[in-house]
Design an enzyme around this catalytic site. Structure first.
Site, PDB file in Angstrom:
ATOM      1  N   GLU A   1     -47.779  69.511 -46.381  1.00  0.00           N
ATOM      2  CA  GLU A   1     -47.756  69.448 -47.842  1.00  0.00           C
ATOM      3  C   GLU A   1     -47.328  70.809 -48.392  1.00  0.00           C
ATOM      4  O   GLU A   1     -47.873  71.818 -47.960  1.00  0.00           O
ATOM      5  CB  GLU A   1     -49.139  69.048 -48.364  1.00  0.00           C
ATOM      6  CG  GLU A   1     -49.547  67.710 -47.805  1.00  0.00           C
ATOM      7  CD  GLU A   1     -50.160  66.765 -48.817  1.00  0.00           C
ATOM      8  OE1 GLU A   1     -50.058  67.026 -50.026  1.00  0.00           O
ATOM      9  OE2 GLU A   1     -50.723  65.768 -48.388  1.00  0.00           O
TER      10      GLU A   1
ATOM     11  N   HIS B   1     -49.251  62.876 -53.153  1.00  0.00           N
ATOM     12  CA  HIS B   1     -50.701  62.863 -52.955  1.00  0.00           C
ATOM     13  C   HIS B   1     -51.450  62.886 -54.283  1.00  0.00           C
ATOM     14  O   HIS B   1     -52.461  63.534 -54.453  1.00  0.00           O
ATOM     15  CB  HIS B   1     -51.151  63.997 -52.038  1.00  0.00           C
ATOM     16  CG  HIS B   1     -52.489  63.742 -51.397  1.00  0.00           C
ATOM     17  ND1 HIS B   1     -52.797  62.555 -50.789  1.00  0.00           N
ATOM     18  CD2 HIS B   1     -53.588  64.511 -51.267  1.00  0.00           C
ATOM     19  CE1 HIS B   1     -54.029  62.605 -50.307  1.00  0.00           C
ATOM     20  NE2 HIS B   1     -54.533  63.781 -50.593  1.00  0.00           N
TER      21      HIS B   1
END
Length: 141
Positions: A88, A107
């Protein structure tokens, strides 16, 4: 307790396999632990229906990335929804994310005004608790 498509941490491998074989949608919502890391790999993806949709809203490493990519390329799934990633932020040049069968979110799939309000409530409560020397809400460590 870990729940994956109705399977709990106390479930047997045959129960998981039967659910993978019969489910039209497999949605993962579990923490990343030693027992869930790589939970969905080549064998599990092979069990799934060819029109099944796999949604990972848990943690990226619950699904084995290379196995998922192979399944997507071979068109062994109807579609994939990712609200979590292996790295991420997700790398823009990863071909998995540009595949037409894959829908990826940053997310934030659960973020809404209500969630932000609840975050603020918990934050405010924890500030008060720290000042009073009390245990924090939802402490992870």
């Amino acid at each position: 307790m870990i729940q994956v498509m109705g399977v709990t941490s106390r479930s047997t491998r045959p129960e998981l396999e039967q659910l993978l074989r019969s489910s039209h949608v497999v949605s993962l919502h579990c923490p990343l632990t030693p027992s869930t890391r790589g939970l969905i790999g080549p064998a599990e993806l092979e069990l799934m229906r060819k029109d099944a949709i796999l949604i990972n809203a848990a943690r990226g490493s619950v699904v084995q990335r290379e196995a998922l990519w192979a399944a997507v390329q071979a068109r062994r799934l109807g579609g994939v929804g990712l609200d979590t990633h292996w790295v991420e932020p997700a790398p823009r040049d990863d071909p998995l994310y540009s595949h037409p069968a894959v829908l990826a979110l940053p997310h934030l799939g659960s973020i809404s005004a209500e969630v932000y309000d609840r975050f603020a409530e918990v934050l405010a409560e924890n500030i008060v608790r720290v000042r009073e020397g009390r245990e924090l809400l939802h402490r992870l460590c």
